[in-house]
Design a protein around this motif. Structure first.
Motif, PDB file in Angstrom:
ATOM      1  N   GLY A   1     -12.495  -8.219   7.724  1.00  0.00           N
ATOM      2  CA  GLY A   1     -13.815  -8.855   7.700  1.00  0.00           C
ATOM      3  C   GLY A   1     -13.968  -9.786   6.512  1.00  0.00           C
ATOM      4  N   ARG A   2     -13.543  -9.334   5.330  1.00  0.00           N
ATOM      5  CA  ARG A   2     -13.626 -10.179   4.130  1.00  0.00           C
ATOM      6  C   ARG A   2     -12.708 -11.401   4.264  1.00  0.00           C
ATOM      7  NH1 ARG A   2     -17.707  -9.382   0.596  1.00  0.00           N
ATOM      8  NH2 ARG A   2     -16.403 -10.499  -0.861  1.00  0.00           N
ATOM      9  N   MET A   3     -11.514 -11.191   4.784  1.00  0.00           N
ATOM     10  CA  MET A   3     -10.552 -12.276   4.932  1.00  0.00           C
ATOM     11  C   MET A   3     -11.089 -13.353   5.881  1.00  0.00           C
ATOM     12  SD  MET A   3      -6.670 -12.090   6.426  1.00  0.00           S
ATOM     13  CE  MET A   3      -7.250 -11.919   8.103  1.00  0.00           C
ATOM     14  N   VAL A   4     -11.637 -12.918   7.001  1.00  0.00           N
ATOM     15  CA  VAL A   4     -12.155 -13.869   7.982  1.00  0.00           C
ATOM     16  C   VAL A   4     -13.368 -14.601   7.418  1.00  0.00           C
ATOM     17  CG1 VAL A   4     -13.253 -14.025  10.246  1.00  0.00           C
ATOM     18  CG2 VAL A   4     -11.220 -12.638   9.963  1.00  0.00           C
ATOM     19  N   ASN A   5     -14.246 -13.899   6.713  1.00  0.00           N
ATOM     20  CA  ASN A   5     -15.419 -14.549   6.131  1.00  0.00           C
ATOM     21  C   ASN A   5     -15.047 -15.529   5.028  1.00  0.00           C
ATOM     22  OD1 ASN A   5     -17.298 -13.309   7.776  1.00  0.00           O
ATOM     23  ND2 ASN A   5     -17.745 -11.675   6.336  1.00  0.00           N
ATOM     24  N   ASP A   6     -13.988 -15.231   4.274  1.00  0.00           N
ATOM     25  CA  ASP A   6     -13.578 -16.093   3.163  1.00  0.00           C
ATOM     26  C   ASP A   6     -12.747 -17.294   3.603  1.00  0.00           C
ATOM     27  OD1 ASP A   6     -14.896 -14.384   1.462  1.00  0.00           O
ATOM     28  OD2 ASP A   6     -13.082 -13.324   0.810  1.00  0.00           O
ATOM     29  N   ASN A   7     -12.373 -17.332   4.879  1.00  0.00           N
ATOM     30  CA  ASN A   7     -11.561 -18.432   5.392  1.00  0.00           C
ATOM     31  C   ASN A   7     -12.437 -19.686   5.505  1.00  0.00           C
ATOM     32  OD1 ASN A   7      -9.876 -20.163   6.777  1.00  0.00           O
ATOM     33  ND2 ASN A   7      -9.174 -18.618   8.218  1.00  0.00           N
TER      34      ASN A   7
ATOM     35  N   SER B   1     -20.188 -25.479  13.635  1.00  0.00           N
ATOM     36  CA  SER B   1     -21.594 -25.114  13.459  1.00  0.00           C
ATOM     37  C   SER B   1     -21.685 -23.612  13.186  1.00  0.00           C
ATOM     38  CB  SER B   1     -22.397 -25.471  14.710  1.00  0.00           C
ATOM     39  OG  SER B   1     -22.022 -24.619  15.786  1.00  0.00           O
ATOM     40  N   VAL B   2     -22.840 -23.147  12.765  1.00  0.00           N
ATOM     41  CA  VAL B   2     -23.006 -21.734  12.408  1.00  0.00           C
ATOM     42  C   VAL B   2     -22.667 -20.836  13.588  1.00  0.00           C
ATOM     43  CG1 VAL B   2     -24.681 -19.986  11.697  1.00  0.00           C
ATOM     44  CG2 VAL B   2     -24.682 -22.232  10.608  1.00  0.00           C
ATOM     45  N   ASP B   3     -23.149 -21.183  14.785  1.00  0.00           N
ATOM     46  CA  ASP B   3     -22.872 -20.352  15.963  1.00  0.00           C
ATOM     47  C   ASP B   3     -21.388 -20.339  16.316  1.00  0.00           C
ATOM     48  OD1 ASP B   3     -25.531 -19.669  16.215  1.00  0.00           O
ATOM     49  OD2 ASP B   3     -25.978 -21.270  17.659  1.00  0.00           O
ATOM     50  N   GLU B   4     -20.771 -21.543  16.302  1.00  0.00           N
ATOM     51  CA  GLU B   4     -19.345 -21.613  16.612  1.00  0.00           C
ATOM     52  C   GLU B   4     -18.520 -20.890  15.545  1.00  0.00           C
ATOM     53  OE1 GLU B   4     -18.974 -25.857  16.792  1.00  0.00           O
ATOM     54  OE2 GLU B   4     -18.889 -25.833  18.988  1.00  0.00           O
ATOM     55  N   ARG B   5     -18.945 -21.005  14.293  1.00  0.00           N
ATOM     56  CA  ARG B   5     -18.253 -20.341  13.190  1.00  0.00           C
ATOM     57  C   ARG B   5     -18.268 -18.823  13.407  1.00  0.00           C
ATOM     58  NH1 ARG B   5     -21.251 -21.488   8.076  1.00  0.00           N
ATOM     59  NH2 ARG B   5     -21.074 -23.569   8.938  1.00  0.00           N
ATOM     60  N   GLY B   6     -19.403 -18.292  13.817  1.00  0.00           N
ATOM     61  CA  GLY B   6     -19.501 -16.855  14.085  1.00  0.00           C
ATOM     62  C   GLY B   6     -18.594 -16.418  15.214  1.00  0.00           C
TER      63      GLY B   6
ATOM     64  N   GLU C   1     -23.813 -12.416  11.812  1.00  0.00           N
ATOM     65  CA  GLU C   1     -25.117 -13.010  11.502  1.00  0.00           C
ATOM     66  C   GLU C   1     -24.874 -14.269  10.689  1.00  0.00           C
ATOM     67  OE1 GLU C   1     -27.705 -10.328   9.462  1.00  0.00           O
ATOM     68  OE2 GLU C   1     -27.828  -8.935  11.142  1.00  0.00           O
ATOM     69  N   ASN C   2     -25.527 -15.345  11.060  1.00  0.00           N
ATOM     70  CA  ASN C   2     -25.422 -16.622  10.342  1.00  0.00           C
ATOM     71  C   ASN C   2     -23.972 -17.075  10.153  1.00  0.00           C
ATOM     72  OD1 ASN C   2     -28.236 -16.775  10.060  1.00  0.00           O
ATOM     73  ND2 ASN C   2     -28.154 -15.518   8.215  1.00  0.00           N
ATOM     74  N   GLY C   3     -23.150 -16.843  11.162  1.00  0.00           N
ATOM     75  CA  GLY C   3     -21.775 -17.309  11.128  1.00  0.00           C
ATOM     76  C   GLY C   3     -20.813 -16.425  10.360  1.00  0.00           C
TER      77      GLY C   3
ATOM     78  N   THR D   1     -17.699   4.807  12.885  1.00  0.00           N
ATOM     79  CA  THR D   1     -18.079   4.503  11.513  1.00  0.00           C
ATOM     80  C   THR D   1     -18.445   3.026  11.426  1.00  0.00           C
ATOM     81  OG1 THR D   1     -16.487   6.121  10.706  1.00  0.00           O
ATOM     82  CG2 THR D   1     -17.326   4.563   9.106  1.00  0.00           C
ATOM     83  N   THR D   2     -19.527   2.748  10.714  1.00  0.00           N
ATOM     84  CA  THR D   2     -19.909   1.357  10.483  1.00  0.00           C
ATOM     85  C   THR D   2     -19.555   0.990   9.048  1.00  0.00           C
ATOM     86  OG1 THR D   2     -21.685   1.514  12.095  1.00  0.00           O
ATOM     87  CG2 THR D   2     -21.812  -0.286  10.509  1.00  0.00           C
ATOM     88  N   ILE D   3     -18.840  -0.125   8.915  1.00  0.00           N
ATOM     89  CA  ILE D   3     -18.371  -0.596   7.617  1.00  0.00           C
ATOM     90  C   ILE D   3     -19.132  -1.864   7.237  1.00  0.00           C
ATOM     91  CG2 ILE D   3     -16.352  -1.482   6.373  1.00  0.00           C
ATOM     92  CD1 ILE D   3     -15.218   0.199   9.172  1.00  0.00           C
ATOM     93  N   GLN D   4     -19.703  -1.859   6.059  1.00  0.00           N
ATOM     94  CA  GLN D   4     -20.386  -3.044   5.556  1.00  0.00           C
ATOM     95  C   GLN D   4     -19.333  -4.015   5.028  1.00  0.00           C
ATOM     96  OE1 GLN D   4     -23.613  -2.347   6.949  1.00  0.00           O
ATOM     97  NE2 GLN D   4     -23.922  -3.889   5.404  1.00  0.00           N
ATOM     98  N   VAL D   5     -19.389  -5.264   5.507  1.00  0.00           N
ATOM     99  CA  VAL D   5     -18.450  -6.283   5.051  1.00  0.00           C
ATOM    100  C   VAL D   5     -19.140  -7.186   4.022  1.00  0.00           C
ATOM    101  CG1 VAL D   5     -17.002  -8.231   5.755  1.00  0.00           C
ATOM    102  CG2 VAL D   5     -17.159  -6.200   7.197  1.00  0.00           C
ATOM    103  N   LEU D   6     -20.346  -7.601   4.323  1.00  0.00           N
ATOM    104  CA  LEU D   6     -21.138  -8.395   3.387  1.00  0.00           C
ATOM    105  C   LEU D   6     -22.220  -7.519   2.773  1.00  0.00           C
ATOM    106  CD1 LEU D   6     -21.759 -11.809   5.161  1.00  0.00           C
ATOM    107  CD2 LEU D   6     -20.180 -11.310   3.332  1.00  0.00           C
ATOM    108  N   ASN D   7     -22.501  -7.751   1.510  1.00  0.00           N
ATOM    109  CA  ASN D   7     -23.571  -6.980   0.832  1.00  0.00           C
ATOM    110  C   ASN D   7     -24.934  -7.539   1.160  1.00  0.00           C
ATOM    111  OD1 ASN D   7     -21.540  -5.492  -0.261  1.00  0.00           O
ATOM    112  ND2 ASN D   7     -21.486  -6.652  -2.170  1.00  0.00           N
TER     113      ASN D   7
END
Length: 150
Positions: A64-70, A77-82, A120-122, A144-150
């Protein structure tokens, strides 16, 4: 006059032998019960399950962190990014799941791992990981739910 003392001694010896045999059978049963319960504890794969859970949670978080930091997704756009981040996350997690399943299959265990990211928001904000473990004796299931973003 009859002398019955030999018969009484013989009868008492037989009663004592029968009593000792009964006591030995009870002792043997208690030893077997203790051994079988300790064997069931030793056969419980808690370390396998604990390791699987820890590694899967770490992998989901890292992906999750790797994909978000890419930063290459920023051209969309935000939707396509998500959508792109979710697809990339799912593809990588499925590779991890396949590798782990094959690894545990060699040990005689059936593993099924799934992960559903929430976008959320891409960005991926969290992921729900499902872990299923079966080895013929033990069945384990957890969400289990893992938080990726704070």
């Amino acid at each position: 006059m009859d002398d019955d003392s030999g018969q009484v001694i013989l009868m008492m010896a037989i009663i004592i032998v029968i009593g000792m045999v009964v006591l030995l059978v009870y002792l043997n049963q208690s030893l077997l019960a203790g051994r079988s319960s300790s064997m069931s504890i030793m056969n419980f794969p808690k370390n396998d399950i604990r390791e699987l859970k820890e590694e899967t949670i770490a992998e989901a978080y890292t992906l999750g962190r790797m994909v978000n930091d890419n930063l290459s997704y920023n051209v969309y756009s935000v939707d396509e990014r998500g959508i792109k981040r979710e697809q990339d996350y799912n593809e990588n997690f499925n590779r991890y799941s396949d590798s782990i399943s094959r690894l545990y299959a060699e040990k005689g265990s059936l593993i099924k791992l799934t992960s559903t990211p929430r976008v959320e928001n891409g960005n991926i904000v969290n992921a729900t990981v499902t872990i299923s473990y079966k080895n013929g004796e033990t069945t384990y299931f957890e969400n289990t739910t893992i938080q990726v973003l704070n």
